[in-house]
Design an enzyme around this catalytic site. Sequence first.
Site, PDB file in Angstrom:
ATOM      1  N   SER A  14      -6.596  22.138  76.343  1.00 35.08           N
ATOM      2  CA  SER A  14      -7.358  22.651  75.180  1.00 35.08           C
ATOM      3  C   SER A  14      -6.479  23.215  74.060  1.00 35.08           C
ATOM      4  O   SER A  14      -6.875  24.144  73.359  1.00 35.08           O
ATOM      5  CB  SER A  14      -8.356  23.755  75.591  1.00 35.08           C
ATOM      6  OG  SER A  14      -9.148  23.317  76.618  1.00 35.08           O
ATOM      7  N   LEU A  15      -5.282  22.694  73.895  1.00 37.80           N
ATOM      8  CA  LEU A  15      -4.435  23.161  72.795  1.00 37.80           C
ATOM      9  C   LEU A  15      -4.720  22.381  71.506  1.00 37.80           C
ATOM     10  O   LEU A  15      -4.211  22.725  70.444  1.00 37.80           O
ATOM     11  CB  LEU A  15      -2.950  23.029  73.155  1.00 37.80           C
ATOM     12  CG  LEU A  15      -2.446  23.967  74.246  1.00 37.80           C
ATOM     13  CD1 LEU A  15      -0.967  23.729  74.500  1.00 37.80           C
ATOM     14  CD2 LEU A  15      -2.674  25.419  73.858  1.00 37.80           C
ATOM     15  N   GLY A  16      -5.484  21.311  71.638  1.00 33.01           N
ATOM     16  CA  GLY A  16      -5.820  20.540  70.444  1.00 33.01           C
ATOM     17  C   GLY A  16      -4.869  19.374  70.199  1.00 33.01           C
ATOM     18  O   GLY A  16      -4.530  19.085  69.041  1.00 33.01           O
ATOM     19  N   LYS A  17      -4.483  18.696  71.279  1.00 34.52           N
ATOM     20  CA  LYS A  17      -3.623  17.502  71.117  1.00 34.52           C
ATOM     21  C   LYS A  17      -4.276  16.473  70.222  1.00 34.52           C
ATOM     22  O   LYS A  17      -3.616  15.854  69.394  1.00 34.52           O
ATOM     23  CB  LYS A  17      -3.390  16.831  72.489  1.00 34.52           C
ATOM     24  CG  LYS A  17      -2.264  17.403  73.292  1.00 34.52           C
ATOM     25  CD  LYS A  17      -1.885  16.467  74.419  1.00 34.52           C
ATOM     26  CE  LYS A  17      -3.002  16.083  75.326  1.00 34.52           C
ATOM     27  NZ  LYS A  17      -3.358  16.941  76.407  1.00 34.52           N
ATOM     28  N   LYS A 224      15.504  29.499  69.503  1.00 34.04           N
ATOM     29  CA  LYS A 224      15.529  29.653  70.965  1.00 34.04           C
ATOM     30  C   LYS A 224      14.850  28.444  71.645  1.00 34.04           C
ATOM     31  O   LYS A 224      15.383  27.858  72.583  1.00 34.04           O
ATOM     32  CB  LYS A 224      14.790  30.946  71.324  1.00 34.04           C
ATOM     33  CG  LYS A 224      15.024  31.412  72.734  1.00 34.04           C
ATOM     34  CD  LYS A 224      14.527  32.855  72.861  1.00 34.04           C
ATOM     35  CE  LYS A 224      14.502  33.306  74.289  1.00 34.04           C
ATOM     36  NZ  LYS A 224      13.828  34.608  74.426  1.00 34.04           N
ATOM     37  N   CYS A 382     -32.046   9.674  68.057  1.00 37.92           N
ATOM     38  CA  CYS A 382     -32.185   8.990  69.348  1.00 37.92           C
ATOM     39  C   CYS A 382     -33.306   9.620  70.163  1.00 37.92           C
ATOM     40  O   CYS A 382     -34.464   9.437  69.817  1.00 37.92           O
ATOM     41  CB  CYS A 382     -30.852   8.953  70.078  1.00 37.92           C
ATOM     42  SG  CYS A 382     -30.764   7.521  71.186  1.00 37.92           S
ATOM     43  N   HIS A 508     -27.353   6.563  66.174  1.00 40.86           N
ATOM     44  CA  HIS A 508     -26.621   7.835  66.057  1.00 40.86           C
ATOM     45  C   HIS A 508     -25.775   7.857  64.777  1.00 40.86           C
ATOM     46  O   HIS A 508     -24.607   7.481  64.809  1.00 40.86           O
ATOM     47  CB  HIS A 508     -25.670   8.002  67.249  1.00 40.86           C
ATOM     48  CG  HIS A 508     -26.370   8.243  68.531  1.00 40.86           C
ATOM     49  ND1 HIS A 508     -26.538   9.491  69.068  1.00 40.86           N
ATOM     50  CD2 HIS A 508     -26.946   7.382  69.406  1.00 40.86           C
ATOM     51  CE1 HIS A 508     -27.188   9.397  70.216  1.00 40.86           C
ATOM     52  NE2 HIS A 508     -27.450   8.136  70.442  1.00 40.86           N
ATOM     53  N   GLU A 510     -24.434  10.292  63.366  1.00 36.25           N
ATOM     54  CA  GLU A 510     -23.331  11.274  63.445  1.00 36.25           C
ATOM     55  C   GLU A 510     -22.027  10.628  63.875  1.00 36.25           C
ATOM     56  O   GLU A 510     -20.949  11.186  63.632  1.00 36.25           O
ATOM     57  CB  GLU A 510     -23.717  12.423  64.386  1.00 36.25           C
ATOM     58  CG  GLU A 510     -23.704  12.136  65.884  1.00 36.25           C
ATOM     59  CD  GLU A 510     -24.967  11.464  66.420  1.00 36.25           C
ATOM     60  OE1 GLU A 510     -25.735  10.892  65.612  1.00 36.25           O
ATOM     61  OE2 GLU A 510     -25.178  11.478  67.648  1.00 36.25           O
TER      62      GLU A 510
END
Length: 548
Positions: A14-17, A224, A382, A508, A510
């Site tokens: 969940s780091l947003g890859k 570092k 839908c 859909h 969206e």
Amino acid sequence: MAKYIFVTGGVTSSLGKGIIAASLAKLLQERGYRVTIQKLDPYINVDPGTLNPYEHGECFVTDDGAETDLDLGHYERFLSTSISQANNVTTGRIYQYVINKEREGAYLGKTVQVVPHITDEIKRRMTLLSLKNEFDIIITEIGGTVGDIESLPYVEAIRQLQWEKGRENCIIVHLTLVPYLRAAKELKTKPTQHSVKLMSENGLSPDIIVCRTEEPLNADVKRKIALFCNVRPEAVIEAADADTIYDVPLHMMQENLDAICLEKLQLPMGNEPLLKNWKDFLKKLKNPKTKVTIGLVGKYVELQDAYKSILESFIHAGAVNECKVEIRNIHSEHIDQENVKSSLSGLDGILVAPGFGNRGIEGKIISIQYARENKIPFFGICLGMQCCVIEFARNVLHLEAANSTEMDLHTPYPVIDIMEEQKNIVQMGGTMRLGAFDCEIDIHSKSYEIYGKQYISERHRHRWEFNNKYLSDFENNGMKAVGKNPKTGLVEIVELADHPFYVGTQFHPELKSTVEHPHPIFVHFVAAAIQYANGRKSRTNVEMGSSN
Ligand code: GLN
């Protein structure tokens, strides 16, 4: 020859890859490169189509009918290009292919193993998109976190590909977390060092390290990380938390992520990325002139990822209208005739969401009745469209107990029914009506005004349909089928004429809204909500005796 950028993740999920990959792709696209993104997911499901939304969020459907991971939605929303089945591969799909080949005898009596057979198939998939010579750069996001048991074959495949193609053609961008310890007031680099060490044990070393962080990385921290992870200091990129995911391409541009990638890939810099349309969009998004509240009625509202594309479409449409669209989540299971008025009060528009199965269905139907009778802008997608058909049948046509045969097999009035070709299907995965289908729009309709054209193509993911046996009854009473599939006559869009905005779509929309091409139905729905909100304000003023 196409060049490859692999995006891996370390420390935590969940780091947003997906957002980093999409942002990088956007910048490279702006520089004039033909870029695509694919995602390799290390789980055993053949695709996410059978996964519960609680498990894995929304399932994103492509034009060619692939049921894919929701990150693919971000790829399309950022790049405004359409992707395909080849852009999302899972371990399940890879094993399925290898095992089928084994059954055909294709391995000529050899022992079939993870290395080389699975890794060869992974490499084949990694390079598949290069075959038609359509892309200069292929970005591949590897799902999960490096170090997971299930990621190992992917890491090994990248290692081999890098060896085969040369490091100047195949680079690794590794995304990690640099946590900030508030008590010590310090950013900690150790988790990043560990994750890079874990990669190096498997023969990979990142070329660029992107660090998710709450606090700015100072030069010392960058140095570092660079020293201990064996990259140049300029290849340590700060990915600070952003207000919106749409800020990330600009952050990555500031940090030179695209330029460093091009340098490593030994490619010319191309045009300086301007992101003009993107910046216009962000300006409008961040400086709204009005605000509306839209109720999102669904049964998965606790999990925002379940309605990802809908929420993003509202962001795109809100920006066009220079309006902040606030979404109020309304759990359809909690709506009944007694509380509907209070639950839906203060809304400027109501969207009834897609879904499957019986749970929460009556709450959706009651909400639609409320929107129809009180002339609140309504949009059903839908299952949301199917529910508005059921509501109209029950309350206007007086077909009591009308239903979809998905919910009630023995309903006396199956106004929504399963398609003939779906009746004998036993396998669940990949067997719905999926992908792009044509729709012809009646020129005397709101939808025609919205799209500004008569022929459109939109994406589908469903088994049930409007039952055309009832069509004339509906149309004679005010609900019109204004969009139909020109080949099959299946109903695609329904509308009510005597309502400010009432649109139900079997497809859909969206799934096709992007930053640069917001979907017209969402744009018009938000505009209708603004108008409704203005009307509501003046109604309240009149009630309160104010003359202005
Ligand atoms: N359950 C309905 C069908 O299969 C609607 C599906 C959906 O909303 N995506 O037809």
